[in-house]
Design a protein around this motif. Sequence first.
Motif, PDB file in Angstrom:
ATOM      1  N   UNK A   1      69.350 -11.305   9.373  1.00  0.00           N
ATOM      2  CA  UNK A   1      68.057 -10.842   9.867  1.00  0.00           C
ATOM      3  C   UNK A   1      68.183  -9.502  10.560  1.00  0.00           C
ATOM      4  N   UNK A   2      67.165  -9.165  11.347  1.00  0.00           N
ATOM      5  CA  UNK A   2      67.110  -7.846  11.978  1.00  0.00           C
ATOM      6  C   UNK A   2      67.725  -7.860  13.377  1.00  0.00           C
ATOM      7  N   UNK A   3      68.572  -6.871  13.627  1.00  0.00           N
ATOM      8  CA  UNK A   3      69.200  -6.664  14.931  1.00  0.00           C
ATOM      9  C   UNK A   3      68.621  -5.384  15.540  1.00  0.00           C
ATOM     10  N   UNK A   4      68.461  -5.395  16.853  1.00  0.00           N
ATOM     11  CA  UNK A   4      68.016  -4.200  17.572  1.00  0.00           C
ATOM     12  C   UNK A   4      68.960  -3.988  18.755  1.00  0.00           C
ATOM     13  N   UNK A   5      69.530  -2.804  18.828  1.00  0.00           N
ATOM     14  CA  UNK A   5      70.458  -2.450  19.899  1.00  0.00           C
ATOM     15  C   UNK A   5      69.823  -1.326  20.717  1.00  0.00           C
ATOM     16  N   UNK A   6      69.784  -1.486  22.037  1.00  0.00           N
ATOM     17  CA  UNK A   6      69.158  -0.488  22.891  1.00  0.00           C
ATOM     18  C   UNK A   6      70.109   0.095  23.911  1.00  0.00           C
ATOM     19  N   UNK A   7      69.892   1.366  24.232  1.00  0.00           N
ATOM     20  CA  UNK A   7      70.719   2.051  25.228  1.00  0.00           C
ATOM     21  C   UNK A   7      69.862   3.030  26.012  1.00  0.00           C
ATOM     22  N   UNK A   8      70.219   3.223  27.285  1.00  0.00           N
ATOM     23  CA  UNK A   8      69.528   4.183  28.147  1.00  0.00           C
ATOM     24  C   UNK A   8      70.554   5.028  28.874  1.00  0.00           C
ATOM     25  N   UNK A   9      70.283   6.319  28.957  1.00  0.00           N
ATOM     26  CA  UNK A   9      71.176   7.228  29.679  1.00  0.00           C
ATOM     27  C   UNK A   9      70.324   8.217  30.457  1.00  0.00           C
ATOM     28  N   UNK A  10      70.555   8.304  31.770  1.00  0.00           N
ATOM     29  CA  UNK A  10      69.809   9.234  32.606  1.00  0.00           C
ATOM     30  C   UNK A  10      70.604  10.516  32.804  1.00  0.00           C
ATOM     31  N   UNK A  11      69.970  11.627  32.500  1.00  0.00           N
ATOM     32  CA  UNK A  11      70.592  12.945  32.635  1.00  0.00           C
ATOM     33  C   UNK A  11      70.018  13.631  33.871  1.00  0.00           C
ATOM     34  N   UNK A  12      70.848  13.825  34.861  1.00  0.00           N
ATOM     35  CA  UNK A  12      70.411  14.480  36.101  1.00  0.00           C
ATOM     36  C   UNK A  12      70.487  15.994  35.930  1.00  0.00           C
ATOM     37  N   UNK A  13      69.511  16.508  35.206  1.00  0.00           N
ATOM     38  CA  UNK A  13      69.483  17.936  34.899  1.00  0.00           C
ATOM     39  C   UNK A  13      68.025  18.358  34.762  1.00  0.00           C
ATOM     40  N   UNK A  14      67.631  19.466  35.379  1.00  0.00           N
ATOM     41  CA  UNK A  14      66.234  19.901  35.290  1.00  0.00           C
ATOM     42  C   UNK A  14      65.797  20.149  33.849  1.00  0.00           C
ATOM     43  N   UNK A  15      64.554  19.812  33.566  1.00  0.00           N
ATOM     44  CA  UNK A  15      63.982  20.027  32.236  1.00  0.00           C
ATOM     45  C   UNK A  15      62.476  20.130  32.397  1.00  0.00           C
ATOM     46  N   UNK A  16      61.802  20.424  31.298  1.00  0.00           N
ATOM     47  CA  UNK A  16      60.348  20.456  31.294  1.00  0.00           C
ATOM     48  C   UNK A  16      59.849  19.540  30.198  1.00  0.00           C
ATOM     49  N   UNK A  17      59.024  18.560  30.565  1.00  0.00           N
ATOM     50  CA  UNK A  17      58.455  17.615  29.609  1.00  0.00           C
ATOM     51  C   UNK A  17      56.952  17.552  29.818  1.00  0.00           C
ATOM     52  N   UNK A  18      56.205  17.739  28.751  1.00  0.00           N
ATOM     53  CA  UNK A  18      54.754  17.700  28.864  1.00  0.00           C
ATOM     54  C   UNK A  18      54.200  18.736  29.819  1.00  0.00           C
ATOM     55  N   UNK A  19      54.878  19.883  29.905  1.00  0.00           N
ATOM     56  CA  UNK A  19      54.437  20.932  30.809  1.00  0.00           C
ATOM     57  C   UNK A  19      54.779  20.697  32.264  1.00  0.00           C
ATOM     58  N   UNK A  20      55.493  19.604  32.543  1.00  0.00           N
ATOM     59  CA  UNK A  20      55.874  19.251  33.914  1.00  0.00           C
ATOM     60  C   UNK A  20      57.366  19.451  34.121  1.00  0.00           C
ATOM     61  N   UNK A  21      57.738  20.170  35.158  1.00  0.00           N
ATOM     62  CA  UNK A  21      59.156  20.320  35.491  1.00  0.00           C
ATOM     63  C   UNK A  21      59.659  19.003  36.065  1.00  0.00           C
TER      64      UNK A  21
END
Length: 212
Positions: free
Chosen positions: A178-198
């Motif tokens: 059947x179907x398997x789903x593997x998930x991962x999360x990684x937080x990057x502590x570095x400034x960026x701009x997303x959706x026009x927001x710093x």
Amino acid sequence: MKMTTLWAALATVVAMPATAHEVWIERDASGPARIYLGEPGDVVPAAGDPEFHHLQKPQLVGVEGPAAPLVRRANHIAVAVAGRGDIRVRDDAVFAPWKSGEAWQGAIYYARAGRTEPSHALDLELVPVAAGSDRVTLLFRGQPLPGAKLTVITPDRWQKAFVTDATGRIDLPQQGRGRYIVGATHTEDKPATLGGQAVASVMHVSTLSFVR
């Protein structure tokens, strides 16, 4: 607690996205890909996850030729992709940036369906060491992430957390067909701009799905 403090706390809670939510892809054989937003450990409601409306325009990554149109269904987004190769998407506009303490944080979602290609194309990606291998490496911008926590969801919705070894790898469990789903999360502590927001940091959320 003063009312101003209470309202500020409530505003922070409301602004934060549901951290348990992920984007994942399901595809059977060479049929259309189905892109979901929700909690992959749960059955997807027929009308879609309550947060599904936030998934608007996931971008196909690494697909040759003109992009196929995205077709919005009740609980997923469908897209026709030629061939039987792996499919990848990226979306940095699922949830608006939110306030985390005194700093702003944002999220980028990635998803991959299939494990035929031992190569990466996403910033955060689970990559098989060989075509069809049960051993996968978690890569962040091409570099292995050791000691990272992954969650594996099996076809019968059994879930277990794993931690990558010194080379960023884990061996996926074999818990039936059947179907398997593997998930991962990684937080990057570095400034960026997303959706026009710093933002001061970015949460990268990635899934790999495949059918055994």
